[in-house]
Each structure stands twice: as structure tokens, then as C-alpha cells.
Design an enzyme around this catalytic site. Structure first.
Site, PDB file in Angstrom:
ATOM      1  N   ALA A  22      69.870  64.329  36.250  1.00  0.00           N
ATOM      2  CA  ALA A  22      71.330  64.199  35.579  1.00  0.00           C
ATOM      3  C   ALA A  22      71.407  62.700  34.911  1.00  0.00           C
ATOM      4  CB  ALA A  22      72.299  64.434  36.526  1.00  0.00           C
ATOM      5  N   ASP A  23      71.867  62.546  33.872  1.00  0.00           N
ATOM      6  CA  ASP A  23      72.051  61.253  33.540  1.00  0.00           C
ATOM      7  C   ASP A  23      73.491  60.786  33.491  1.00  0.00           C
ATOM      8  OD1 ASP A  23      71.198  61.867  29.883  1.00  0.00           O
ATOM      9  OD2 ASP A  23      72.848  62.436  31.078  1.00  0.00           O
ATOM     10  N   SER A  24      73.976  59.529  32.856  1.00  0.00           N
ATOM     11  CA  SER A  24      75.168  59.329  33.016  1.00  0.00           C
ATOM     12  C   SER A  24      76.270  60.349  32.356  1.00  0.00           C
ATOM     13  CB  SER A  24      75.332  57.988  32.552  1.00  0.00           C
ATOM     14  OG  SER A  24      74.862  57.866  31.094  1.00  0.00           O
ATOM     15  N   THR A  70      76.345  63.338  34.317  1.00  0.00           N
ATOM     16  CA  THR A  70      77.462  63.149  35.684  1.00  0.00           C
ATOM     17  C   THR A  70      79.103  63.032  35.213  1.00  0.00           C
ATOM     18  OG1 THR A  70      75.672  61.504  36.304  1.00  0.00           O
ATOM     19  CG2 THR A  70      77.839  61.319  37.599  1.00  0.00           C
ATOM     20  N   ARG A 126      71.812  66.070  21.065  1.00  0.00           N
ATOM     21  CA  ARG A 126      72.042  66.558  22.462  1.00  0.00           C
ATOM     22  C   ARG A 126      73.568  67.051  22.575  1.00  0.00           C
ATOM     23  NH1 ARG A 126      72.342  63.305  27.704  1.00  0.00           N
ATOM     24  NH2 ARG A 126      73.515  64.748  29.184  1.00  0.00           N
TER      25      ARG A 126
END
Lengths: 157, 363
Positions: A110-112, A115, B212
Site C-alpha cells: 500500500a502506498d499513501s 492508505t 493509476r
């Protein structure tokens, strides 16, 4: 450091009898987290002291401390399960990879942005608001579940 | 002369007796530095030369490796980069994990890591994540070695965390490079790991894949985390793809600022400052009224930003402290950040990509 000694004593008592109810004075609010044997680190949080962390040499002991100062059991299994489900969906965890209470968000990749999306998902699911300071301390699924339970309890209180 | 085994173990015993328990609310997650110094590693003798891995003892000077010593030869092959000429200059080195699959190369990078970094890498259950940890630490160490004249072994760098958890270099006390402190920051996505370096200025960097997708709706994310003016500027964009890209640009800029400040997400919540992309003076930041609550006095506006598109696939934001701005008035345009970007395969190949199509400055 008498407070420190007290905490260690409590930890040792709890170690011998993990199912015991909280034996802590209600003035001292302590939460004791899971201990993972390979890291052997124990963390304590107390209103009187700042966060203290102790690392000992790795031992073969593996113990779980399940009490909180209010005497309630650790976050309910259904809360943990819901958190796991939200995390799995957000991080698109492949079916083969288990997500449990001990899973660390960083280890799941998980990256920011992940999160904050997870936190937002938890806020929607449980109808709570998580402030940034609390969100920053969440490292595992268990941390998230415990925080949710605390916020839900505070809300209904 | 490298210290003898006896000197090492004496220093270790002395250091151990000086260690105090540190109260640090983030210490549990502080993986780069063990609380207690590790016992001395065993000495290996190779070809008549005694190699010793550098010991993580506080207060013990780190001996320099001389190039030409076996093992030292490798890092001396890192080419010297052009020097950072001013605090407004930022150099970024990045690598692409997907392109680095040579196992012997990966083993070589893993050799550069400290024991605690290796332990952290081992704690990653997924192989891809483990590789990312190894590569990002190797990238950081080799980059720092480049900017210290290639005289310091990448293995010998030690790190500490500031009280909010931001990693910094722990310079040895006798080192002259400490006079010109290097600041670094790392960011990774699955397909790119970037390391930004600046001199005498705090730096934050963030990269994000252009493609993304968020699981939550863009505007609801923005309403929850961004400021009202940012929400308004996003809401004006009718095309959902363009809106998503604008969101990512703002996200990377805000993230770079928070990382540069070094106080963690809660030290500068995204709702306390606004980033404006399209001003005549480039990217500007301003505090919102939220930030006038007590506890946010440290939020400052004298920061320079730069936003670029890397390889048409990533957005990269860099934020550095602008110490000269305190003299300039707010009407003056900030001088642009001098940005140089290299794509690197450490010890193998470095390619300067800034000034080419690979790096397109957006603002």
C-alpha cells in the site's frame, strides 16, 4: 522508571495468563499490541508517558496479549474481517495472498494514496471520521480495527 | 588502517553501555536503525586483505574505503555526477524495477544493504516488494556515494530518522561532507523508484503512474482530503480522464511538500494548504484558513515546486526549500528549480534524460 517497570510487570503477568481480564487501574490507559516473535518488539502507549518501544533479542516466545484497559476484548473478529475485505479490495490482493489481522499495509504494497482510500472506505463502512494523526499510526489491519472500534464506541457513548 | 577486531569489539562494548532507551512514538516502525548496536560482524579474509563490514556503533568513526581495494573497486566505478551547484538545483536518479531482472546484479545490490535493511526486505512476503526494497535502498546508497565524490562505500552510509520518521543521513563526525549537507528523498511506484538529491535544502519527491486509477470517485476523494479551492478547480474539468490526471498531479505535489517538510501526513494535512498549478509564477502554495488552527505554525510557504512528466508514463513532483525567498517579496517570481534527471542501472549504465523527450516539464 517505575511506570516502565509496571508495564513490563503487567506484560509478564498477561503473558502467563493471556485470557485474564484487564487488571489495570482505570486511570492508566494502556493498550498492548500483538507481539510477533521474530521481531520481539513490544509497544506500550500510556497517557502519562510518550510512546515507548523495547526490542529484545529474538526469542521463541510467541504470546498474544488480548486485553485493553477498558476491559473489552480486542476488536471484534467481524470488524477485523470487514477491514480485511476493504483492504483486499483496495489493494487488489491476489487470492493466494492471505490478509489477516497482523498484515502490515506496507507489506501488502500500500502506498499513501492506497492508505487514504482505505481510510475513506473504512469511514464509509463504519460511519466514522478518522483524523490524520490517528491514521498515521495505523500500520496493520489490527491497528485499523482497534481504531475503528474506539471511534465507534466514542461515537455511541 | 582499518580497526582490528579487538578495537571493534571494545568500541562496541563501550557504545552499548552508553545506549539509552529512546522514547520515540514512531520507533516501532523505524527499521533503518536498530536500538542496540549489533555485535561485531565476523571478519572475512579474502586474498590477504581483511574486509570488515562497517559496524553500526554510534560514535565510532567510519573508516573510508580506498578505491582499488577489492570490493572497493566496484563503487569506485560509479561515475562522478556533475556537482549540485546551488540549493535550487535538484538531481533525480531513477530506476525501473521491471527492467532489472538479472539475478547476479540484484545479488550485488543486496550486498550493499545493512543488516536491518535486509531484515526489512526479508519481511516482505511478496517477491516483487522485496525486490523493490532492495532496489530502493541500493539506489539511495549508490546515489549518496556518487555525491560524496565516490569516496564513501555505499555500504557505509548510516541513517537516522527525525522525530517524525523522515530518514536522513547520519554523517560520521569527522566527515568533511557534513559541511555541505546532502538531503535526499525517495519515492516509489511499482514501476519506478526515484531518488532526489539536493544540497543545503530540504527536499521531497513523489512519483505516480499517470494511468493509476483510484477506487474512490475523484471528487469525493478531493472533498475529503483537499481544500475547497482545489475541489473547485477539479470540478471545473468535465473530462473524467483529464480530471483524474489533474488529481494525480495535485496529489504528487502535495505529497512532495509533506515529504519535504518531514513532519508526516499529520504534520501537514492536505486540507491545510492549497497548491495552485496555473499561476503566472509557476506552482504556488498557500495555507488555508484551516491552517490557522494552533499546531500548524510550521507550515511555511517558501518552497519551490517542479512538476514533470517522466517517460510519458509518470508524474514526478519535486519540492525544495527556498531559503532565498524570505528576502524576496511574494510578488517576485521564484527562480525555476534546476532539475537534472538520470535513469540509472547502478554500476552498469547511467543515462541523462533531462532535456530530452523523456522529461517534460509541466510547471
Amino acid at each position: 522508571m517505575p511506570a516502565f517497570v509496571l508495564q513490563l510487570y503487567i506484560a509478564m503477568c498477561l503473558q502467563s495468563d493471556p485470557e485474564c481480564p484487564a487488571l489495570l487501574d482505570s486511570r492508566i490507559h494502556l493498550e498492548v499490541a500483538n507481539v510477533i516473535s521474530s521481531r520481539s518488539s513490544v509497544s506500550f502507549r500510556s497517557q502519562k508517558m510518550s510512546f515507548v518501544s523495547i526490542r529484545s533479542r529474538p526469542s521463541s516466545l510467541r504470546f498474544k496479549i488480548c486485553c485493553s484497559a477498558t476491559g473489552e476484548a480486542q476488536a471484534k473478529k467481524e470488524t477485523v474481517d470487514k477491514v480485511c475485505m476493504i483492504v483486499k479490495k483496495q489493494l487488489a490482493v491476489p487470492d493466494g495472498t492471505p490478509v489477516t489481522a497482523e498484515s502490515k499495509f506496507s507489506e501488502l504494497g500500500a502506498d499513501s494514496l492506497d492508505t487514504v482510500e482505505i481510510v475513506m472506505g473504512l469511514e464509509e463502512e463504519f460511519n466514522i471520521t478518522v483524523d490524520e494523526t490517528s491514521a498515521q499510526d495505523i500500520a496493520t489491519v489490527q491497528d485499523a480495527a482497534d481504531l475503528i472500534e474506539k471511534l465507534v464506541t466514542e461515537k455511541t457513548a | 588502517m582499518p580497526p582490528t577486531a579487538r578495537a571493534i569489539s571494545q568500541a562496541w562494548r563501550a557504545a552499548r553501555s552508553r545506549i539509552r532507551m529512546r522514547h520515540h512514538h514512531l520507533l516501532l516502525r523505524c527499521r533503518a536503525m536498530p536500538l542496540l548496536p549489533l555485535p561485531p560482524r565476523t571478519l572475512r579474509v579474502s586474498g590477504g586483505l581483511v574486509h570488515h563490514r562497517l559496524i553500526r556503533c554510534h560514535g565510532m568513526p567510519i573508516p573510508r574505503r580506498t578505491p582499488g581495494v577489492s570490493g572497493g573497486r566496484l563503487f569506485a566505478s560509479l561515475p562522478l555526477p556533475p556537482p549540485l551547484q546551488s540549493p535550487r538545483e535538484v538531481h533525480v536518479w531513477y530506476l525501473c524495477p521491471d527492467e532489472l531482472n538479472n539475478q547476479s546484479q540484484l545479488n550485488m545490490y543486496e550486498e550493499l544493504l545493512s543488516p536491518s535493511e535486509r531484515e526489512y526486505a526479508d519481511s516482505m512476503k511478496a517477491t516483487m516488494l522485496r525486490k523493490d526494497v532492495v532496489l530502493s535502498r541500493a539506489l539511495l546508497r549508490t546515489t549518496l556515494s556518487r555525491y560524496t565524490g565516490c569516496k564513501i562505500d555505499p555500504r557505509s552510509f548510516e541513517f537516522k530518522k527525525n522525530k517524525f520518521g523522515k530518514p536522513e543521513v547520519l554523517w560520521p563526525l569527522d566527515d568533511s561532507t557534513a559541511e555541505q549537507p546532502l538531503h535526499f528523498n525517495i519515492s516509489h511506484t511499482t514501476s519506478l523508484i526515484a531518488c532526489g538529491i539536493a544540497i543545503n535544502a530540504h527536499i521531497g519527491i513523489d512519483v505516480e503512474e499517470k494511468k493509476r486509477n483510484t477506487t474512490k470517485n475523484i471528487l469525493s476523494l478531493a472533498r475529503r482530503y483537499f481544500t475547497p479551492s482545489e475541489v473547485d478547480s477539479l470540478a471545473e474539468i468535465s473530462d473524467s480522464d483529464a480530471q483524474r490526471k489533474e488529481f494525480l498531479k495535485l496529489w504528487t505535489l502535495k505529497e512532495a511538500y509533506v515529504k519535504a517538510l518531514g513532519m508526516g501526513f499529520s504534520g501537514a494535512p492536505f486540507s491545510t494548504f492549497s497548491i495552485m498549478l496555473e499561476t503566472s509564477k509557476g506552482i504556488r502554495i498557500s495555507k488555508t484558513s484551516n491552517a490557522s488552527r494552533p499546531g500548524y505554525d510550521h507550515l511555511s510557504e517558501n518552497w519551490l515546486f517542479t512538476l514533470a512528466e517522466l517517460n510519458s508514463s509518470h508524474y514526478m513532483s519535486v519540492c525544495i526549500e527556498d531559503s532565498s525567498r524570505s528576502q524576496a517579496g511574494p510578488e517576485d517570481s521564484p527562480a525555476p528549480v534546476g532539475l537534472k534527471v538520470w535513469k540509472t542501472v547502478p554500476f552498469v549504465e547511467d543515462t541523462l534524460v533531462s532535456g530530452t523527450e523523456a522529461v517534460k516539464l509541466i510547471a
